[in-house]
Motif scaffolding. Structure first.
Motif, PDB file in Angstrom:
ATOM      1  N   ASP A   1      26.270  38.426  39.970  1.00 12.21           N
ATOM      2  CA  ASP A   1      27.073  37.532  40.820  1.00 12.21           C
ATOM      3  C   ASP A   1      28.453  37.318  40.216  1.00 12.21           C
ATOM      4  O   ASP A   1      29.454  37.276  40.933  1.00 12.21           O
ATOM      5  CB  ASP A   1      26.369  36.186  41.004  1.00 12.21           C
ATOM      6  CG  ASP A   1      25.086  36.291  41.819  1.00 12.21           C
ATOM      7  OD1 ASP A   1      24.883  37.327  42.514  1.00 12.21           O
ATOM      8  OD2 ASP A   1      24.277  35.341  41.762  1.00 12.21           O
TER       9      ASP A   1
ATOM     10  N   LYS B   1      30.638  40.324  40.895  1.00  8.66           N
ATOM     11  CA  LYS B   1      31.120  40.318  42.287  1.00  8.66           C
ATOM     12  C   LYS B   1      32.288  39.346  42.453  1.00  8.66           C
ATOM     13  O   LYS B   1      33.257  39.647  43.159  1.00  8.66           O
ATOM     14  CB  LYS B   1      29.990  39.937  43.239  1.00  8.66           C
ATOM     15  CG  LYS B   1      28.942  41.006  43.407  1.00  8.66           C
ATOM     16  CD  LYS B   1      27.805  40.514  44.283  1.00  8.66           C
ATOM     17  CE  LYS B   1      26.637  41.473  44.264  1.00  8.66           C
ATOM     18  NZ  LYS B   1      25.456  40.922  44.933  1.00  8.66           N
ATOM     19  N   LEU B   2      32.199  38.188  41.823  1.00  5.99           N
ATOM     20  CA  LEU B   2      33.277  37.199  41.918  1.00  5.99           C
ATOM     21  C   LEU B   2      34.565  37.713  41.284  1.00  5.99           C
ATOM     22  O   LEU B   2      35.664  37.447  41.783  1.00  5.99           O
ATOM     23  CB  LEU B   2      32.852  35.880  41.274  1.00  5.99           C
ATOM     24  CG  LEU B   2      31.764  35.103  42.012  1.00  5.99           C
ATOM     25  CD1 LEU B   2      31.281  33.924  41.171  1.00  5.99           C
ATOM     26  CD2 LEU B   2      32.257  34.629  43.369  1.00  5.99           C
TER      27      LEU B   2
ATOM     28  N   ARG C   1      35.391  40.980  41.030  1.00  7.81           N
ATOM     29  CA  ARG C   1      35.898  42.018  41.935  1.00  7.81           C
ATOM     30  C   ARG C   1      36.580  41.411  43.158  1.00  7.81           C
ATOM     31  O   ARG C   1      37.553  41.958  43.663  1.00  7.81           O
ATOM     32  CB  ARG C   1      34.770  42.953  42.370  1.00  7.81           C
ATOM     33  CG  ARG C   1      34.376  43.958  41.297  1.00  7.81           C
ATOM     34  CD  ARG C   1      33.487  45.071  41.832  1.00  7.81           C
ATOM     35  NE  ARG C   1      32.258  44.610  42.447  1.00  7.81           N
ATOM     36  CZ  ARG C   1      31.122  44.379  41.799  1.00  7.81           C
ATOM     37  NH1 ARG C   1      31.055  44.581  40.503  1.00  7.81           N
ATOM     38  NH2 ARG C   1      30.048  43.966  42.435  1.00  7.81           N
ATOM     39  N   ALA C   2      36.069  40.278  43.624  1.00  5.03           N
ATOM     40  CA  ALA C   2      36.634  39.617  44.804  1.00  5.03           C
ATOM     41  C   ALA C   2      37.869  38.776  44.462  1.00  5.03           C
ATOM     42  O   ALA C   2      38.485  38.201  45.349  1.00  5.03           O
ATOM     43  CB  ALA C   2      35.574  38.738  45.472  1.00  5.03           C
ATOM     44  N   GLY C   3      38.190  38.689  43.180  1.00  8.23           N
ATOM     45  CA  GLY C   3      39.349  37.904  42.764  1.00  8.23           C
ATOM     46  C   GLY C   3      39.093  36.410  42.717  1.00  8.23           C
ATOM     47  O   GLY C   3      40.024  35.615  42.588  1.00  8.23           O
ATOM     48  N   GLN C   4      37.836  36.010  42.793  1.00  6.37           N
ATOM     49  CA  GLN C   4      37.496  34.585  42.757  1.00  6.37           C
ATOM     50  C   GLN C   4      37.286  34.068  41.338  1.00  6.37           C
ATOM     51  O   GLN C   4      37.236  32.872  41.125  1.00  6.37           O
ATOM     52  CB  GLN C   4      36.250  34.325  43.610  1.00  6.37           C
ATOM     53  CG  GLN C   4      36.509  34.588  45.077  1.00  6.37           C
ATOM     54  CD  GLN C   4      35.256  34.432  45.900  1.00  6.37           C
ATOM     55  OE1 GLN C   4      34.209  34.992  45.567  1.00  6.37           O
ATOM     56  NE2 GLN C   4      35.357  33.677  46.976  1.00  6.37           N
ATOM     57  N   LEU C   5      37.142  34.964  40.387  1.00  2.00           N
ATOM     58  CA  LEU C   5      37.089  34.626  38.966  1.00  2.00           C
ATOM     59  C   LEU C   5      38.155  35.452  38.262  1.00  2.00           C
ATOM     60  O   LEU C   5      38.375  36.612  38.619  1.00  2.00           O
ATOM     61  CB  LEU C   5      35.726  34.971  38.353  1.00  2.00           C
ATOM     62  CG  LEU C   5      34.618  33.954  38.378  1.00  2.00           C
ATOM     63  CD1 LEU C   5      33.380  34.500  37.680  1.00  2.00           C
ATOM     64  CD2 LEU C   5      35.011  32.642  37.777  1.00  2.00           C
ATOM     65  N   ASP C   6      38.759  34.881  37.266  1.00  4.53           N
ATOM     66  CA  ASP C   6      39.792  35.582  36.495  1.00  4.53           C
ATOM     67  C   ASP C   6      39.156  36.744  35.734  1.00  4.53           C
ATOM     68  O   ASP C   6      38.180  36.559  34.998  1.00  4.53           O
ATOM     69  CB  ASP C   6      40.443  34.602  35.522  1.00  4.53           C
ATOM     70  CG  ASP C   6      41.658  35.180  34.813  1.00  4.53           C
ATOM     71  OD1 ASP C   6      41.658  36.381  34.491  1.00  4.53           O
ATOM     72  OD2 ASP C   6      42.600  34.409  34.584  1.00  4.53           O
ATOM     73  N   SER C   7      39.708  37.920  35.899  1.00  5.44           N
ATOM     74  CA  SER C   7      39.159  39.098  35.229  1.00  5.44           C
ATOM     75  C   SER C   7      39.270  39.005  33.714  1.00  5.44           C
ATOM     76  O   SER C   7      38.564  39.712  32.996  1.00  5.44           O
ATOM     77  CB  SER C   7      39.851  40.371  35.726  1.00  5.44           C
ATOM     78  OG  SER C   7      41.228  40.330  35.402  1.00  5.44           O
TER      79      SER C   7
END
Length: 166
Positions: free
Chosen positions: A99, A102-103, A105-111
């Protein structure tokens, strides 16, 4: 010269037990037993073997410290470290590592989170929780794909679910 009231108050203060601190002074937590951690790891290893995969599986406690590491004979060289890091990541973020990936990759978490020490944002790590309490984490590495790693990790959790639910 000496105030008898002050002397009596000082003696009384020394004779009294210390004040009891509030509930926030002591933390009580549940912990996964070594036996349950081993059982989870063995079940994950068996599930992957049954599926034809040579893997490593790690179980960490609620603080991310290793409890169990099992490596099948032909698991890849990075598998043990990766499994341990997946378990550590699942505990650190209290989330499935798939999960988290996925976050990102979706830009919802800082890489940048994926570059932290011991953090692995690949599927195959799951937190071990029961009754709202975090008990530890399990990580599997070596199957051909994180989804298969996660399937084996879930089998490990399922094997101990009846023992940890409270």
């Amino acid at each position: 010269m000496r105030n008898p009231i002050l002397i009596a108050a000082a003696l009384l203060a020394l004779a009294m037990p210390p004040a009891v601190a509030g509930d926030d002074a002591v933390v009580v937590y549940k912990s996964l037993s070594p036996e349950a951690a081993l059982e989870a790891a063995q079940a994950a290893l068996k599930k992957c073997r049954d599926n034809g995969f040579q893997i490593a599986v790690a179980v960490v406690d609620r603080f991310g410290q290793p409890q169990v590491m099992l490596r099948d004979r032909f698991a890849g060289l990075p598998a043990p470290d990766t499994a341990g890091s997946k378990a550590y990541t699942a505990v650190s973020f209290r989330a499935a590592t798939g999960d988290l990936a996925k976050l990102i990759r979706a830009g919802q978490l800082d890489s940048g989170l994926a570059r932290l020490p011991r953090v692995v944002m690949l599927a195959g790590g799951l937190p071990i929780e029961a009754g709202g309490a975090l008990l530890g984490g399990i990580g599997v590495s070596g199957a051909p794909g994180g989804d298969k790693d996660e399937e084996c990790a879930k089998a490990g959790l399922d094997a101990i679910r009846d023992r940890i639910d409270f």
